[in-house]
Design a protein around this motif. Structure first.
Motif, PDB file in Angstrom:
ATOM      1  N   VAL A   1      23.585 -57.875  -5.538  1.00 15.28           N
ATOM      2  CA  VAL A   1      23.349 -56.538  -6.092  1.00 15.28           C
ATOM      3  C   VAL A   1      22.827 -56.660  -7.521  1.00 15.28           C
ATOM      4  O   VAL A   1      21.820 -56.037  -7.886  1.00 15.28           O
ATOM      5  N   ASP A   2      23.489 -57.469  -8.330  1.00 13.57           N
ATOM      6  CA  ASP A   2      23.068 -57.647  -9.729  1.00 13.57           C
ATOM      7  C   ASP A   2      21.649 -58.204  -9.820  1.00 13.57           C
ATOM      8  O   ASP A   2      20.840 -57.737 -10.631  1.00 13.57           O
ATOM      9  N   LYS A   3      21.345 -59.205  -9.004  1.00 17.04           N
ATOM     10  CA  LYS A   3      20.021 -59.829  -9.052  1.00 17.04           C
ATOM     11  C   LYS A   3      18.935 -58.850  -8.612  1.00 17.04           C
ATOM     12  O   LYS A   3      17.863 -58.792  -9.210  1.00 17.04           O
ATOM     13  N   ILE A   4      19.203 -58.080  -7.566  1.00 16.41           N
ATOM     14  CA  ILE A   4      18.212 -57.106  -7.085  1.00 16.41           C
ATOM     15  C   ILE A   4      17.977 -56.031  -8.139  1.00 16.41           C
ATOM     16  O   ILE A   4      16.830 -55.712  -8.454  1.00 16.41           O
ATOM     17  N   LEU A   5      19.058 -55.485  -8.688  1.00 13.32           N
ATOM     18  CA  LEU A   5      18.901 -54.412  -9.680  1.00 13.32           C
ATOM     19  C   LEU A   5      18.186 -54.917 -10.932  1.00 13.32           C
ATOM     20  O   LEU A   5      17.328 -54.213 -11.488  1.00 13.32           O
ATOM     21  N   LEU A   6      18.488 -56.126 -11.360  1.00  8.93           N
ATOM     22  CA  LEU A   6      17.802 -56.707 -12.522  1.00  8.93           C
ATOM     23  C   LEU A   6      16.319 -56.920 -12.218  1.00  8.93           C
ATOM     24  O   LEU A   6      15.455 -56.592 -13.036  1.00  8.93           O
ATOM     25  N   MET A   7      16.025 -57.437 -11.024  1.00  4.79           N
ATOM     26  CA  MET A   7      14.631 -57.639 -10.625  1.00  4.79           C
ATOM     27  C   MET A   7      13.887 -56.304 -10.599  1.00  4.79           C
ATOM     28  O   MET A   7      12.756 -56.202 -11.075  1.00  4.79           O
ATOM     29  N   LEU A   8      14.523 -55.266 -10.068  1.00  7.96           N
ATOM     30  CA  LEU A   8      13.875 -53.954 -10.001  1.00  7.96           C
ATOM     31  C   LEU A   8      13.637 -53.382 -11.397  1.00  7.96           C
ATOM     32  O   LEU A   8      12.556 -52.858 -11.678  1.00  7.96           O
ATOM     33  N   ILE A   9      14.626 -53.503 -12.274  1.00  5.36           N
ATOM     34  CA  ILE A   9      14.458 -53.011 -13.648  1.00  5.36           C
ATOM     35  C   ILE A   9      13.280 -53.729 -14.320  1.00  5.36           C
ATOM     36  O   ILE A   9      12.450 -53.103 -14.980  1.00  5.36           O
ATOM     37  N   ASN A  10      13.195 -55.035 -14.116  1.00  6.54           N
ATOM     38  CA  ASN A  10      12.096 -55.813 -14.709  1.00  6.54           C
ATOM     39  C   ASN A  10      10.750 -55.534 -14.044  1.00  6.54           C
ATOM     40  O   ASN A  10       9.711 -55.958 -14.557  1.00  6.54           O
ATOM     41  N   SER A  11      10.761 -54.851 -12.905  1.00  6.72           N
ATOM     42  CA  SER A  11       9.530 -54.549 -12.172  1.00  6.72           C
ATOM     43  C   SER A  11       9.160 -53.074 -12.242  1.00  6.72           C
ATOM     44  O   SER A  11       8.179 -52.656 -11.629  1.00  6.72           O
ATOM     45  N   GLN A  12       9.927 -52.305 -12.980  1.00  9.23           N
ATOM     46  CA  GLN A  12       9.730 -50.858 -13.003  1.00  9.23           C
ATOM     47  C   GLN A  12       8.316 -50.456 -13.418  1.00  9.23           C
ATOM     48  O   GLN A  12       7.737 -49.540 -12.854  1.00  9.23           O
ATOM     49  N   SER A  13       7.738 -51.153 -14.372  1.00  6.73           N
ATOM     50  CA  SER A  13       6.395 -50.792 -14.823  1.00  6.73           C
ATOM     51  C   SER A  13       5.341 -51.833 -14.410  1.00  6.73           C
ATOM     52  O   SER A  13       4.206 -51.775 -14.858  1.00  6.73           O
TER      53      SER A  13
END
Length: 144
Positions: free
Chosen positions: A77-89
């Motif tokens: 969960v942590d890795k996915i959410l961090l990856m998504l935050i870093n991919s937001q833009s």
């Protein structure tokens, strides 16, 4: 994934979401085919980002509620959410590459057969993950 229908005369496009998502279609103004492509990529990016983020948060809550949130799932969960935050833009192909690179973490969160969320995972999330891989592969093929 998302479909876009363009009416060249009216310079409008209609974005159609997968019927399982129950999201109403959306009409947007377009000025050229380059604009159509750019807006389609933006809509798909937003759709994937928001869907995967919501699903990951939901799976985290579900596993907490059933006391099945082990260390491996919590880390996923942590890795996915961090990856998504870093991919937001990021551009769509970058988001897709990162999703594919983190596929193992998504798979750890898939609910088991019999879960009320099993069907959603297999009709929406699974195909979305596969689409990301196909899109990433197609982009890689055109750039090689």
């Amino acid at each position: 994934m998302l479909q876009i229908n363009v009416n060249e005369q009216s310079r409008k496009a209609v974005i159609l979401y997968p019927k399982e998502m129950r999201i109403p279609s959306k009409e947007i103004n377009v000025s050229s085919w380059v604009d159509v492509e750019r807006k389609w990529q933006s809509e798909v990016h937003s759709f994937i980002y928001n869907s995967l983020r919501s699903w990951t948060i939901q799976r985290n809550k579900a596993y907490k509620a059933t006391k099945e949130l082990n260390g491996q799932r919590a880390a996923a969960v942590d890795k996915i959410l961090l990856m998504l935050i870093n991919s937001q833009s990021a551009k769509l192909h970058v988001l897709c590459k990162r999703v594919v690179d983190n596929l193992e973490f998504f798979l750890l969160l898939i609910p088991k057969n019999g879960s009320s969320q099993f069907e959603y995972a297999h009709k929406i999330i699974g195909p979305m993950l596969m689409w990301c891989k196909e899109y990433k592969d197609a982009i890689n093929k055109t750039h090689n």
